[in-house]
Enzyme design. Structure first.
Site, PDB file in Angstrom:
ATOM      1  CE  LYS A   1      -0.183  13.957 -14.159  1.00  0.00           C
ATOM      2  NZ  LYS A   1      -0.849  14.060 -15.834  1.00  0.00           N
TER       3      LYS A   1
ATOM      4  CD  GLU B   1       7.211  15.970 -22.682  1.00  0.00           C
ATOM      5  OE1 GLU B   1       6.984  17.118 -22.040  1.00  0.00           O
ATOM      6  OE2 GLU B   1       6.930  14.533 -22.277  1.00  0.00           O
TER       7      GLU B   1
ATOM      8  CG  HIS C   1       6.609  10.793 -24.064  1.00  0.00           C
ATOM      9  ND1 HIS C   1       5.248  10.613 -24.236  1.00  0.00           N
ATOM     10  CD2 HIS C   1       6.720  11.813 -23.373  1.00  0.00           C
ATOM     11  CE1 HIS C   1       4.667  11.889 -23.446  1.00  0.00           C
ATOM     12  NE2 HIS C   1       5.446  12.726 -23.200  1.00  0.00           N
TER      13      HIS C   1
ATOM     14  CG  ASN D   1      -1.277  16.428 -19.812  1.00  0.00           C
ATOM     15  OD1 ASN D   1      -0.630  15.599 -19.786  1.00  0.00           O
ATOM     16  ND2 ASN D   1      -2.354  16.713 -18.991  1.00  0.00           N
TER      17      ASN D   1
ATOM     18  CD  GLU E   1      -3.846  16.228 -15.329  1.00  0.00           C
ATOM     19  OE1 GLU E   1      -3.915  15.745 -16.310  1.00  0.00           O
ATOM     20  OE2 GLU E   1      -2.355  15.132 -14.798  1.00  0.00           O
TER      21      GLU E   1
ATOM     22  CG  HIS F   1       2.004  15.737 -23.313  1.00  0.00           C
ATOM     23  ND1 HIS F   1       2.433  16.213 -23.205  1.00  0.00           N
ATOM     24  CD2 HIS F   1       2.668  14.354 -22.423  1.00  0.00           C
ATOM     25  CE1 HIS F   1       3.737  16.101 -23.030  1.00  0.00           C
ATOM     26  NE2 HIS F   1       3.641  15.386 -22.781  1.00  0.00           N
TER      27      HIS F   1
ATOM     28  NE  ARG G   1      -3.809  -2.251   2.261  1.00  0.00           N
ATOM     29  CZ  ARG G   1      -3.711  -2.775   2.592  1.00  0.00           C
ATOM     30  NH1 ARG G   1      -2.899  -3.025   3.375  1.00  0.00           N
ATOM     31  NH2 ARG G   1      -4.706  -3.691   2.919  1.00  0.00           N
TER      32      ARG G   1
ATOM     33  CG  HIS H   1      -0.519  10.455 -24.974  1.00  0.00           C
ATOM     34  ND1 HIS H   1      -0.978  11.017 -23.704  1.00  0.00           N
ATOM     35  CD2 HIS H   1       1.199  10.481 -24.307  1.00  0.00           C
ATOM     36  CE1 HIS H   1      -0.098  10.777 -22.038  1.00  0.00           C
ATOM     37  NE2 HIS H   1       1.192  11.175 -22.675  1.00  0.00           N
TER      38      HIS H   1
ATOM     39  CE  LYS I   1       5.629  17.544 -13.997  1.00  0.00           C
ATOM     40  NZ  LYS I   1       5.805  15.902 -14.670  1.00  0.00           N
TER      41      LYS I   1
ATOM     42  NE  ARG J   1       1.070  16.892 -12.281  1.00  0.00           N
ATOM     43  CZ  ARG J   1       1.073  16.332 -11.711  1.00  0.00           C
ATOM     44  NH1 ARG J   1       1.027  15.893 -10.441  1.00  0.00           N
ATOM     45  NH2 ARG J   1       2.759  15.489 -11.919  1.00  0.00           N
TER      46      ARG J   1
END
Length: 376
Positions: free
Chosen positions: A151, A193, A274, A252, A244, A255, A129, A259, A234, A248
């Site tokens: 993330k 990026e 990527h 992206n 997000e 992206h 956990r 993606h 960031k 935030r």
């Protein structure tokens, strides 16, 4: 405690209250990882997750550093490539962490690029956990983006990063010297990026990159400055919006398109990695903003010209092989994590450094735009 590494490395704080952590940026931090980790986690043991390529270069160096600081470690080696972000490989990492008898207060270390960081962070977030997690990113893309912010996740056949958890690292060590072993293609992918931060809300940084990108590629102070500036940008966004729910999402930029393109090629890194998808995606985002009368043609051309100058792909036609038709690409876009109750959300722009979150973007407009781009 201010360590040796913190004295001669740039330090960026990700301010999350009692879960705050440092990003250290400098040369030869892999050699000093043991000291940094032992100071923060006295008595802890570690599992190092890496891929075959990175392990052949840096695993022994890292294990020696840990051993010299009294940190016992086990190694878990994965195959390289985006396809490693799968349930199969997640279960392998989880099982090997448990087989090593690591306890909840021990550490899981990601030694690698974004794929290893995302996979390892997810495993650390679910084993017992939640275990302590340290990022040692070995690509420019991971150093400026994916290693920071918590993330984590794996891919689905239905889209990229659709399965995962938020699990913040306890420390990020961005060793700039390891970037010297990157291929030119991987470095360019990470640069996309880096440029993104200028295009979001720092036009002066984008202008600096336009004038200094060759020095960033060459290494030295310009590279370190670019990485530190990106990490500060960031860190500020993550501190303000960790999960997000608002600002935030701006991270992206590029992206949503990117993606979808990665999914469209089946995450085949020989066709598209990527950062290349993000580069094309940022150009498309600016061009789509022009189509919607939000931004000027000159700004869109400026973005495309700079990314092309550094050797990044900027058009759909730059992707080797055939792409699925626009309606299929739109299906991938509709699986994006930023979609809310079926409504498309894009990061669009009013110009360089003026990005914003646009909700309720009509799917019909996106499909018409993609059909135009397929013909170019």
């Amino acid at each position: 405690m201010i360590s040796e590494a913190m004295e001669d490395a740039d330090r960026v704080l990700v301010d999350l209250g009692n879960r705050s952590y440092d990003i250290l940026i400098g040369d030869r931090l892999v050699d000093r990882a043991g000291k940094e980790i032992a100071e923060r986690f006295p008595g802890a043991r570690a599992a190092i997750v890496s891929d075959e390529t990175v392990a052949s270069l840096y695993l022994e160096q890292l294990r020696n550093s840990l051993a010299s600081a009294g940190v016992d470690s086990a190694a878990i080696i994965m195959p390289p490539g985006e396809k490693t972000k799968s349930f199969e490989h997640l279960m392998t990492v989880v099982d090997e962490i448990l087989a090593a008898r690591l306890e909840r207060r021990d550490i899981v270390i990601a030694l690698g690029g974004g794929v290893i960081g995302d996979l390892t962070g997810f495993a650390a977030g679910v084993v017992r956990r939640g275990m302590h997690f340290v990022q040692i990113p070995t690509t420019l893309l991971a150093q400026v983006d994916s290693s920071v912010g918590g993330k984590t996740g794996i891919n689905s056949a239905r889209g990229k990063n659709l399965i995962g958890v938020f699990h913040q690292p306890a420390l990020v060590l961005a060793d700039t010297s390891v970037l010297d072993t990157l291929s030119a293609r991987e470095f360019r992918a990470g640069y996309a990026e880096t440029a993104k931060y200028g295009l979001i809300d720092q036009p002066e940084f984008f202008a600096w990159l336009e004038g200094n990108w060759k020095d960033v590629f060459a290494g030295g102070e310009a590279r370190r400055r670019a990485i530190a500036t990106s990490c500060r940008a960031k860190a500020a966004v993550v501190a303000a919006d960790e999960r997000e729910s608002g600002a935030r999402a701006l991270l992206n930029l590029g992206h949503t398109f990117g993606h979808a393109l990665e999914a469209a090629v089946g995450y085949d890194s020989s066709r598209l990695v990527h950062g290349e998808g993000v580069a094309i995606g940022m150009v498309l985002a600016h061009q789509f903003s022009v189509r919607l009368n939000l931004a000027s043609v000159d700004d869109a051309r400026r973005v495309e010209a700079h990314l092309a100058d550094v050797g990044l792909p900027t058009r759909l036609s730059d992707i080797p092989g055939d792409l699925p038709p626009p309606d299929r690409l739109l299906e991938h876009i509709a699986q994006d994590k930023k979609v809310e109750r079926g409504r498309l959300t894009f990061i669009l722009t009013k110009g360089v450094g003026q990005s914003f979150v646009a909700k309720d973007v009509p799917a019909s407009e996106v499909e018409l735009f993609l059909k135009e781009k397929y013909g170019q």
